[in-house]
Design a protein around this motif. Structure first.
Motif, PDB file in Angstrom:
ATOM      1  N   SER A  22       0.839  -1.204   0.000  1.00 46.26           N
ATOM      2  CA  SER A  22       0.000   0.000   0.000  1.00 46.26           C
ATOM      3  C   SER A  22       0.869   1.247   0.000  1.00 46.26           C
ATOM      4  N   ASP A  27      -5.779  -1.467  -4.847  1.00 49.82           N
ATOM      5  CA  ASP A  27      -5.234  -2.002  -3.598  1.00 49.82           C
ATOM      6  C   ASP A  27      -6.171  -3.060  -3.027  1.00 49.82           C
ATOM      7  N   GLU A  28      -5.897  -4.309  -3.318  1.00 55.02           N
ATOM      8  CA  GLU A  28      -6.721  -5.443  -2.875  1.00 55.02           C
ATOM      9  C   GLU A  28      -8.211  -5.191  -3.092  1.00 55.02           C
TER      10      GLU A  28
HETATM   11 MG    MG Z   1      -2.183  -2.688   2.246  1.00 50.99          MG
END
Ligand code: MG
Ligand code: ATP
Lengths: 262, 287
Positions: free
Chosen positions: A58, A165-166
């Motif tokens: 991240s 991000d995911e």
């Molecule tokens: Mg993360």
């Protein structure tokens, strides 16, 4: 907006889009989130950042997005401005705005009127299969549909780079598979470049042509793998022997990266 | 890419018995929600009437509801103008509280320095009982209306300020990042992100402030005391008390209570109208 299937150039022939050169990121508390991170992103790449929790995935995305600055090293864009679309783990929609108003947000913040860009908005909603829900509010949508809106918002301006991000981590497996497949189609149609953070070996192999495996403490690139399977990829690829072999390779690389920290 | 969401795609499919029963229960609840409180209040009034009649309580100790109603009608020429005055102060104070509270909250959110400097004053004003400040206010402020307004405002503005401040600071951090990535200006962030986020908080504060401004207006008038033309309901209650005109006290009291209820109902309606499309608080779950 282009809706024909675009074939990206072969891996070796792509123009450079962005480069992270010897980037360190230290936080005020003393955490060294990234150390000597090097990454070259080329136009048309689908890059997965794969790594254990806390390895700075991240952080790398936030640095690229310009939300923070590197402690050392440089992030260089080749030609043109940084145009970015972002998809977070949560859909992050504005609950008071309808689906089309949510997708309109990037244009609105650039000062463009809704009528000017209405066609773009409706086209992208059609691409994510939500044209009938343009006037719906987020609370009327399922989790998967909200994520589609979030993706539509990130893509509607046709940015040069999309950071994710995911994005599918909170979704069920069936929805995730469907969204994986749809994401690949969308990415080709708008001819963009994607950096995709995930914990899932399977997801990274299915989606990307480059997998960047990261190690933690301090966060850095451990290895990079190339997934040499042609797009479009579908269920046939997911059940192929190639896929299984690639997953094993990626899994080994991930475990090696995790071993490095132990 | 196709999508099938049964809840939204449902046409005129046959409905099962369970659903029908649930729909009936919903209808019943809608009726009972109004009926039950009305019946309870009516019963209490009847009870009050009977207690007064059976015990032969004299009207200067406890008037019956019938007498209060009569007084309400008979004294209308006195009470209604008084109600007008109280209502005027209440609504003006509420309006000023909205403008002042929201204005300060926006200022605080634009400048943390301003917040650090001035928030303590807002808290001090809030925690000091208005009855203890009011006498001072009426010494320094010559204009009686302005004094009353100031007192009511002091009571009413804090919930709006604190709620709106909280709301403006409650934006989703991912959305904040998104706005930054798209290069939003401070003004765009305020207008398109912070203000919509703060709206439900503000409306919550507004409902509290509506009742408080009425209380502020009444309390301030008790303290101000001066009577004659242009006096509100509080003064009429005091005056009736001196004259042992208990029925009129009750009539004035009933008017104040009714006013409070109406203010609350109107503000609740406004809240519903503004939020029902999207906010969780206004969404009715089927089951
Ligand atoms: Mg993360
Ligand atoms: N704002 C911050 N202040 C201090 N430390 C931080 C901050 N953000 C992240 N860190 C630290 O930096 C490291 C990397 O965090 P990051 O969120 O980038 O990891 P990640 O790979 O995304 O993890 P996950 O897979 O759990 O999301 C962690 O040790 C984290 O505690």
């Amino acid at each position: 907006m282009v809706v024909t299937w675009r074939k990206p150039k072969p891996l070796g022939e792509r123009a450079k889009l962005l480069e992270m050169a010897a980037v360190d990121k230290a936080f005020a508390g003393g955490t060294l989130a990234l150390q000597d991170m090097n990454l070259t992103v080329n136009e048309g790449d689908f890059i997965s950042l794969l790594g254990p929790s806390g390895c700075g995935k991240s952080t790398a995305l936030r640095l690229i997005a310009g939300l923070m600055h590197p402690t050392r090293g440089q992030i260089r864009w080749e030609g043109g401005e940084a145009e970015i679309g972002v998809v977070f783990q949560e859909p992050t929609l504005m609950p008071w705005a309808t689906v089309e108003q949510n997708v309109y947000l990037p244009f609105r913040l650039k000062g463009q009127s809704f009528v000017q860009v209405r066609d773009d908005i409706h086209l992208v909603l059609k691409l994510v299969g939500l044209e009938k829900f343009a006037k719906a509010y987020p609370r009327e949508l399922s989790g998967g549909m909200k994520m589609r809106v979030s993706i539509a918002r990130a893509m509607v301006t046709r940015p040069r780079l999309i950071l994710m991000d995911e994005p599918f981590a909170a979704l069920d497996e069936i929805t995730r598979h469907k969204l994986n497949k749809d994401l690949l189609e969308l990415k080709e149609k708008i001819a963009s470049t994607v950096i995709f953070v995930t914990h899932s070996v399977f997801e990274s192999v299915f989606l990307s042509d480059r997998i960047v495996v990261m190690a933690a403490r301090p966060g850095r690139v451990s290895t990079e793998l190339t997934v040499d399977a042609p797009y479009p990829r579908g269920e046939a690829f997911r059940t192929s022997a190639d896929y299984a072999a690639l997953c094993r390779t990626a899994s080994d690389a991930l475990h090696a990266a995790m071993g490095e920290t132990a | 890419m196709s999508l099938a969401d049964p809840a939204l795609a449902a046409g005129d499919t046959p409905v099962d018995a369970d659903e029908l029963a649930r729909a009936r229960a919903r209808r019943r609840e809608r009726v009972l929600r109004w009926l039950l409180p009305s019946v309870t209040v009516a019963l209490m009034i009847v009870l009050w009437d009977r207690i007064v009649a059976w015990n032969e309580i004299p009207h200067y100790i406890l008037p019956g509801p019938g007498l209060v109603a009569q007084t309400l009608v008979k004294d209308a020429p006195i009470l209604l103008p008084a109600l007008g005055v109280t209502l005027q102060i209440t609504l003006m104070a509420l309006a000023v509280a909205v403008v002042g509270g929201v204005g300060l909250a926006v200022l605080f959110s634009l400048s943390r320095w301003a917040e650090m400097c001035f928030y303590p004053f807002a808290v001090i004003l809030q925690v000091t009982p208005v009855v203890s400040i009011a006498p001072l206010i009426f010494i320094y402020v010559d204009n009686r209306l302005a004094g009353l307004l100031l007192c009511a405002w002091i009571v009413a503005f804090f919930p709006i300020l604190s709620n709106t401040t909280l709301g403006l600071n409650s934006t989703d951090h991912n959305l904040r990042d998104l706005y930054r990535i798209y290069g939003a200006t401070r003004w765009q962030r305020l207008r398109y992100l912070q203000i919509p986020t703060a709206l439900p908080y503000f409306l919550g504060g507004l409902r509290i402030a509506g009742g408080l401004s009425l209380i502020g207006a009444v309390v301030a008038e008790y303290v101000a005391g001066t009577g004659g033309i242009g006096s509100g309901l509080a003064f009429r209650i005091l005056e009736a008390g001196y004259r042992l005109n208990i029925p009129r006290m009750f009539a004035a009291l009933a008017l104040i209570a009714l006013t409070g209820v109406v203010i609350f109902a109107v503000l609740s309606l406004i809240t519903h109208l503004m939020l029902h499309k999207w906010h969780e608080s206004a969404i009715k779950r089927e089951n």
